[in-house]
Design a protein around this motif. Structure first.
Motif, PDB file in Angstrom:
ATOM      1  N   VAL A  24       0.825  -1.219   0.000  1.00 18.91           N
ATOM      2  CA  VAL A  24       0.000   0.000   0.000  1.00 18.91           C
ATOM      3  C   VAL A  24       0.863   1.274   0.000  1.00 18.91           C
ATOM      4  CG1 VAL A  24      -1.779   1.287   1.258  1.00 18.91           C
ATOM      5  CG2 VAL A  24      -1.872  -1.214   1.209  1.00 18.91           C
ATOM      6  N   CYS A  25       1.739   1.384   0.958  1.00 25.26           N
ATOM      7  CA  CYS A  25       2.534   2.613   1.095  1.00 25.26           C
ATOM      8  C   CYS A  25       3.785   2.478   0.223  1.00 25.26           C
ATOM      9  CB  CYS A  25       2.895   2.842   2.563  1.00 25.26           C
ATOM     10  SG  CYS A  25       3.524   4.489   2.883  1.00 25.26           S
ATOM     11  N   LYS A  26       3.547   2.381  -1.081  1.00 33.98           N
ATOM     12  CA  LYS A  26       4.643   2.112  -2.013  1.00 33.98           C
ATOM     13  C   LYS A  26       5.492   3.362  -2.206  1.00 33.98           C
ATOM     14  CE  LYS A  26       1.869  -1.265  -4.432  1.00 33.98           C
ATOM     15  NZ  LYS A  26       1.462  -1.823  -5.701  1.00 33.98           N
ATOM     16  N   GLN A  58      -0.785   4.210  -2.028  1.00 31.21           N
ATOM     17  CA  GLN A  58      -2.220   4.079  -2.308  1.00 31.21           C
ATOM     18  C   GLN A  58      -3.013   4.441  -1.051  1.00 31.21           C
ATOM     19  OE1 GLN A  58      -2.571   0.163  -4.019  1.00 31.21           O
ATOM     20  NE2 GLN A  58      -1.155   0.703  -5.663  1.00 31.21           N
ATOM     21  N   CYS A  59      -2.943   5.732  -0.724  1.00 36.49           N
ATOM     22  CA  CYS A  59      -3.479   6.212   0.550  1.00 36.49           C
ATOM     23  C   CYS A  59      -4.973   5.925   0.686  1.00 36.49           C
ATOM     24  CB  CYS A  59      -3.207   7.701   0.699  1.00 36.49           C
ATOM     25  SG  CYS A  59      -1.453   8.109   0.558  1.00 36.49           S
ATOM     26  N   GLU A  60      -5.694   5.924  -0.443  1.00 35.00           N
ATOM     27  CA  GLU A  60      -7.146   5.736  -0.357  1.00 35.00           C
ATOM     28  C   GLU A  60      -7.507   4.352   0.182  1.00 35.00           C
ATOM     29  OE1 GLU A  60      -5.712   4.281  -4.184  1.00 35.00           O
ATOM     30  OE2 GLU A  60      -5.350   6.129  -3.079  1.00 35.00           O
ATOM     31  N   ARG A  61      -6.592   3.394   0.085  1.00 40.36           N
ATOM     32  CA  ARG A  61      -6.900   2.089   0.674  1.00 40.36           C
ATOM     33  C   ARG A  61      -5.998   1.753   1.862  1.00 40.36           C
ATOM     34  NH1 ARG A  61      -4.672  -2.665  -1.277  1.00 40.36           N
ATOM     35  NH2 ARG A  61      -2.911  -2.440  -2.685  1.00 40.36           N
ATOM     36  N   CYS A  62      -5.451   2.792   2.469  1.00 39.07           N
ATOM     37  CA  CYS A  62      -4.549   2.592   3.614  1.00 39.07           C
ATOM     38  C   CYS A  62      -5.350   2.597   4.917  1.00 39.07           C
ATOM     39  CB  CYS A  62      -3.501   3.697   3.640  1.00 39.07           C
ATOM     40  SG  CYS A  62      -2.377   3.537   5.042  1.00 39.07           S
ATOM     41  N   PRO A  63      -5.122   1.629   5.784  1.00 32.26           N
ATOM     42  CA  PRO A  63      -5.899   1.560   7.029  1.00 32.26           C
ATOM     43  C   PRO A  63      -5.575   2.691   8.009  1.00 32.26           C
ATOM     44  CG  PRO A  63      -4.139  -0.077   7.050  1.00 32.26           C
ATOM     45  CD  PRO A  63      -4.158   0.520   5.668  1.00 32.26           C
ATOM     46  N   ALA A  70      -4.573   8.857  10.240  1.00 33.86           N
ATOM     47  CA  ALA A  70      -3.543   9.158  11.230  1.00 33.86           C
ATOM     48  C   ALA A  70      -2.212   9.533  10.598  1.00 33.86           C
ATOM     49  CB  ALA A  70      -3.336   7.937  12.131  1.00 33.86           C
ATOM     50  N   CYS A  71      -2.147   9.527   9.285  1.00 29.12           N
ATOM     51  CA  CYS A  71      -0.845   9.651   8.618  1.00 29.12           C
ATOM     52  C   CYS A  71      -0.324  11.092   8.685  1.00 29.12           C
ATOM     53  CB  CYS A  71      -0.970   9.207   7.167  1.00 29.12           C
ATOM     54  SG  CYS A  71       0.561   9.379   6.254  1.00 29.12           S
ATOM     55  N   ALA A  72       0.807  11.273   9.319  1.00 30.21           N
ATOM     56  CA  ALA A  72       1.373  12.616   9.509  1.00 30.21           C
ATOM     57  C   ALA A  72       1.706  13.278   8.175  1.00 30.21           C
ATOM     58  CB  ALA A  72       2.627  12.519  10.379  1.00 30.21           C
TER      59      ALA A  72
HETATM   60  S1  SF4 Z   1      -1.806   7.203   4.235  1.00 36.85           S
HETATM   61 FE1  SF4 Z   1       0.340   7.505   4.839  1.00 36.85          FE
HETATM   62  S2  SF4 Z   1       0.992   5.493   5.547  1.00 36.85           S
HETATM   63 FE2  SF4 Z   1      -0.880   5.199   4.347  1.00 36.85          FE
HETATM   64  S3  SF4 Z   1      -0.213   4.793   2.240  1.00 36.85           S
HETATM   65 FE3  SF4 Z   1      -0.557   6.986   2.401  1.00 36.85          FE
HETATM   66  S4  SF4 Z   1       1.433   7.813   2.911  1.00 36.85           S
HETATM   67 FE4  SF4 Z   1       1.525   5.629   3.382  1.00 36.85          FE
END
Ligand code: SF4
Length: 300
Positions: free
Chosen positions: A201-203, A208-213, A217-219
């Protein structure tokens, strides 16, 4: 996500649902190959995966486990067999490192992979990362396993940077240790879960932030996805490099059933000076053995 245990729950739950079923990740309870020493299988996978993607590693790993299901089995083989079976995984010195580690395990540890980080790290060719990974994944030892995927996820999620620094810093190691869940088993799973999040996901180029759990919370996302302003990781080119020429020379030696005359090596690359330099470096690395009358072979 200020609540660390909520972060743990979110990523561990995601991993339970989304993780790839990779053979070396099977738990001791679900290990389907009784003849294969599981810690050895983990160690081999970790060394293979360091510079090679899963899709290329998996078939070679299966073949290694079929031929050498224990460290003692590999130790009894010639180093050249390890180099031959390494195939085209790249960076073939890793095959020699695994052979050297297998030999030390057979000779100094009765064929049993040591279940502590100090002894693991003392094995030839086993660095801090590999020792931590084998400790965590084979023995459930609580240690932070910080590979390139973990570094990237933690840089974005916690530090707010798009990419980590080119090389691992003490601060990153400290952060990875602080993020570990308290329980040994959860800590081991956390390591592999964060790795998997980075791989799937976090390639690096296209997160692919839209499918990131952990999107909420992602800074880095919360900061508006600031562009990377630090030094870029150098992308190694391949065509025309000594690595390519070394690969071509080794390919000839791997395919041969016996010693190969220089004339067969001379045809793989037109630049004689580069070819000779690469052959000399393969000999120096112990990957090729020179014989009388200008013949060469993999190490016996
Ligand atoms: S939301 Fe943050 S941790 Fe998640 S895929 Fe995007 S950049 Fe990576």
């Amino acid at each position: 996500m200020s609540d660390l245990s909520a972060l743990h729950d979110t990523i561990l739950t995601w991993y339970a649902a989304q993780a790839r079923d990779l053979p070396w990740r099977r738990s001791p309870e679900a290990w389907p190959w009784p003849e294969v020493d599981r810690p050895w299988a983990v160690l081999v996978s970790e060394v293979m995966l360091q510079q090679t993607p899963v899709v290329r590693v998996e078939p070679v790993w299966h073949e290694w486990m079929r031929r050498w299901p224990t460290p003692a089995a590999l130790a009894a083989a010639a180093p050249g067999d390890a180099v031959r079976e390494w195939g085209r995984l790249g960076y073939p010195r890793r095959a020699l490192r695994l052979h050297a580690a297998a030999t030390a395990i057979a000779q100094e540890h009765g064929g049993v992979i040591p279940a502590n980080l100090e002894d693991l790290q003392a094995l030839p060719g086993i660095g801090t990362y590999t020792a931590a990974a084998v400790g965590a994944f084979a023995f459930g030892i609580r240690s932070a396993v910080v590979d390139v995927n973990v570094r990237r996820v933690e840089a974005r999620l916690v530090t707010g940077a798009e990419h980590p620094a080119p090389s691992l810093s003490a601060a990153e190691t400290r952060l990875a240790e602080e993020l570990l869940p308290a329980g040994d088993r959860e800590a081991a799973t956390w390591n592999v879960a964060v790795m998997e999040l980075g791989a799937l996901v976090c390639k690096a180029k296209t997160p692919q932030c839209e499918r990131c759990p952990v999107l909420d919370a992602c800074a880095w996302v919360l900061a508006g996805r600031p562009a990377h302003d630090g030094p870029r990781k150098r992308v190694q080119k391949w065509a025309g490099t000594d690595r390519q020429v070394r690969g071509k020379l080794l390919h000839v030696l791997r395919d041969a059933s016996g010693p190969v005359p220089r004339s067969k090596l001379d045809v793989v690359w037109p630049d004689a000076a580069q070819r000779d330099r690469c052959l000399a470096s393969l000999i120096e690395d112990g990957l090729v053995e020179p014989l009388a009358r200008e013949r060469f072979r993999l190490p016996a």
